[in-house]
Enzyme design. Sequence first.
Site, PDB file in Angstrom:
ATOM      1  N   ARG A  10     -65.110 104.685  52.847  1.00 29.61           N
ATOM      2  CA  ARG A  10     -64.024 104.310  51.936  1.00 29.61           C
ATOM      3  C   ARG A  10     -64.407 103.135  51.044  1.00 29.61           C
ATOM      4  O   ARG A  10     -63.748 102.874  50.040  1.00 29.61           O
ATOM      5  CB  ARG A  10     -62.777 103.973  52.737  1.00 29.61           C
ATOM      6  CG  ARG A  10     -62.342 105.095  53.663  1.00 29.61           C
ATOM      7  CD  ARG A  10     -61.104 104.763  54.458  1.00 29.61           C
ATOM      8  NE  ARG A  10     -59.945 104.641  53.586  1.00 29.61           N
ATOM      9  CZ  ARG A  10     -58.703 104.816  53.996  1.00 29.61           C
ATOM     10  NH1 ARG A  10     -58.446 105.129  55.246  1.00 29.61           N
ATOM     11  NH2 ARG A  10     -57.695 104.685  53.172  1.00 29.61           N
ATOM     12  N   LYS A  33     -43.030 100.119  68.580  1.00 28.03           N
ATOM     13  CA  LYS A  33     -44.149 100.870  69.121  1.00 28.03           C
ATOM     14  C   LYS A  33     -44.055 100.887  70.647  1.00 28.03           C
ATOM     15  O   LYS A  33     -43.778  99.871  71.278  1.00 28.03           O
ATOM     16  CB  LYS A  33     -45.462 100.204  68.684  1.00 28.03           C
ATOM     17  CG  LYS A  33     -46.650 101.121  68.610  1.00 28.03           C
ATOM     18  CD  LYS A  33     -47.829 100.415  67.934  1.00 28.03           C
ATOM     19  CE  LYS A  33     -49.004 101.352  67.791  1.00 28.03           C
ATOM     20  NZ  LYS A  33     -50.153 100.682  67.125  1.00 28.03           N
ATOM     21  N   GLU A  67     -60.987  98.594  53.305  1.00 31.37           N
ATOM     22  CA  GLU A  67     -62.445  98.563  53.414  1.00 31.37           C
ATOM     23  C   GLU A  67     -63.115  98.172  52.098  1.00 31.37           C
ATOM     24  O   GLU A  67     -64.134  97.473  52.098  1.00 31.37           O
ATOM     25  CB  GLU A  67     -62.966  99.927  53.875  1.00 31.37           C
ATOM     26  CG  GLU A  67     -62.609 100.281  55.317  1.00 31.37           C
ATOM     27  CD  GLU A  67     -61.225 100.887  55.470  1.00 31.37           C
ATOM     28  OE1 GLU A  67     -60.822 101.170  56.610  1.00 31.37           O
ATOM     29  OE2 GLU A  67     -60.537 101.081  54.438  1.00 31.37           O
TER      30      GLU A  67
END
Length: 642
Positions: free
Chosen positions: A399, A285, A371
């Site tokens: 969610r 990243k 979640e």
Amino acid sequence: MSKPPLTPLLDTVPTPDKLRALPAAALRQVADELRAETIDAVSVTGGHLGAGLGVVELTVALHYVFDTPRDRLIWDVGHQAYPHKILTGRRDRIRTLRQPGGLSGFTKRDESDYDPFGTAHSSTSISAGLGMAVASDLSSDDNRVVAVIGDGSMSAGMAYEAMNNAGALGARLIVILNDNDMAIAPPTGAMSAYLARLVSSRTFLSLRDFGKQLARRLPKFMEIGAKRAEEFARGLAMGGTLFEELGFYYVGPIDGHNLDHLLPVLKNVRDAGHGPILVHVVTQKGKGYAPAEAAADKYHGVAKFDVITGKQAKPKANAPAYTRVFADSLIQHAAADDKVVAITAAMPSGTGLDQFGALFPDRTFDVGIAEQHAVTFAAGMATEGYKPFCAIYSTFLQRGYDQVVHDVALQKLPVRFPIDRAGLVGADGATHAGSFDLAFLGCLPHFVIMAPADEAELMHMVATSIAIDDRPSAFRFPRGEGVGVDLPLEGRPLEIGRGRIVREGSKIAILSLGTRLKAAIEAAETLDGYGLSTTVADARFMKPLDHDLIARLAREHEVLITIEEGSVGGFGSHVLQYLAEIGALDRGLKIRPMVLPDVFIDHGAPEAMYKAAGLDAAGIVRTAFAALGRAEALADASGLRA
């Protein structure tokens, strides 16, 4: 201010068909120029940077090997898709990213044919890709489907549900696991790349399938032994047993920044004609930009910045952010009560729980992008007498809704839900707006639902939720700074279901839930100037409603306006229901609920978005004039929008 980068080769490839016309030897230069263009563009607009820099070479390789857009390319979440947008005909608009009227910060179907699926919530790419792959098979098409998913997104159960289904169906689906943090198995240079090319080749695939068929014809004990021997041998070389058990053929790991490694492997899996294949690609990243590589978050999300120094142009805050006020308040209570615990679903910094975790590591739980699990995990802790704060953004709490209903509300468990990013969120747009939580929580029995008007009220609501030990509670607050009020030394529990009068009037009443209170007060001052004496009240609670306050406002005023930062079906709907039950609507009361419009609102500056939605002070004034039939005043007030 730095000069735009020189990109002579990138200038010749506005779309992937032009890219595919280049020799493979030219792709290294294309990638370098694409990385420079991405950095420069995001320095102008701000946005997600680190993830995109990590997939520059992968983006080039995928568009070079696959026939996009005929071959479907799905980017999970989509915050890494800026280089993809530059290569797919949107370079001329790339410096409008996340700006009003500009490009979305995520993939979006109505933006380009190269975006076959809209994203912004994680872990959806494999499910969507599987649907496309099955549809392709049913239509007897021969196009490929490629889903690129990060290792963080693989922490969500939905990804494994999709993989399990794909394996069972034997669908022609290619999944690229972009491993930029977890490093399931590090690449080992040239030998790893050679093994990846070998096992992704048609010869090896055919040989392995032959081995499986042969094993099935052996006696049962020999079949089991052969299968275990093959898995053991493959595990020694490259791992991937979990994916194999889910029915995927595993290839990797390979270096995601080495085009000489990527291209042959992608060509092999493209031409394999095999069932589901997972290619494990290891990337970094922030790759190629020193400030990003050095940053702890790899410049995941940035404000505008100087390309040379990497310094971000973040304005100095005028007031503490709501997220920080919540975190500080929770820390204060946790210091006095060891039953207070905090749970996040892969958003520790976004919810402020990184600060809590630094002080109480044993009482902080980051469950990953899960979640559903986070909610039921919190419910389990609540059964044992703990006081869980399950901190999830409004848009992501959607969610876990079944778990909120079944595992929390139905059992009356005292789980506390701090709901960050309530209302409109600005540059992230419709996918991240907290528009619906009041509606979807308000219909659930037993819930206490609160919304602070300012940061001091937020502190009181943290204290209130701790004191509620017999049912679930939620309090929602927006992204960004508070309004600058003085903060108490500590929050105090509020009386459940009691609002407050902020200013007294006699003709118009404005009943606000949440941080539109400031706009309501500004509107009241304007209305007073027109001779319309105006009361302003802060509801504090959506559930239970303050029936006495609402009945009084209805009885003593000609017009009652409710205002909230949420969709229809929320606070205003509950107020209307109560007024209808007590017959207040039969007495000629003019009631006007003000909510977000029934559309998905694109990205922009939050206050400009509220203005466009009519939920600013001018919008409240116009609503009052219209309710009274004051056409002349309404015409005068039309300039209030300016």
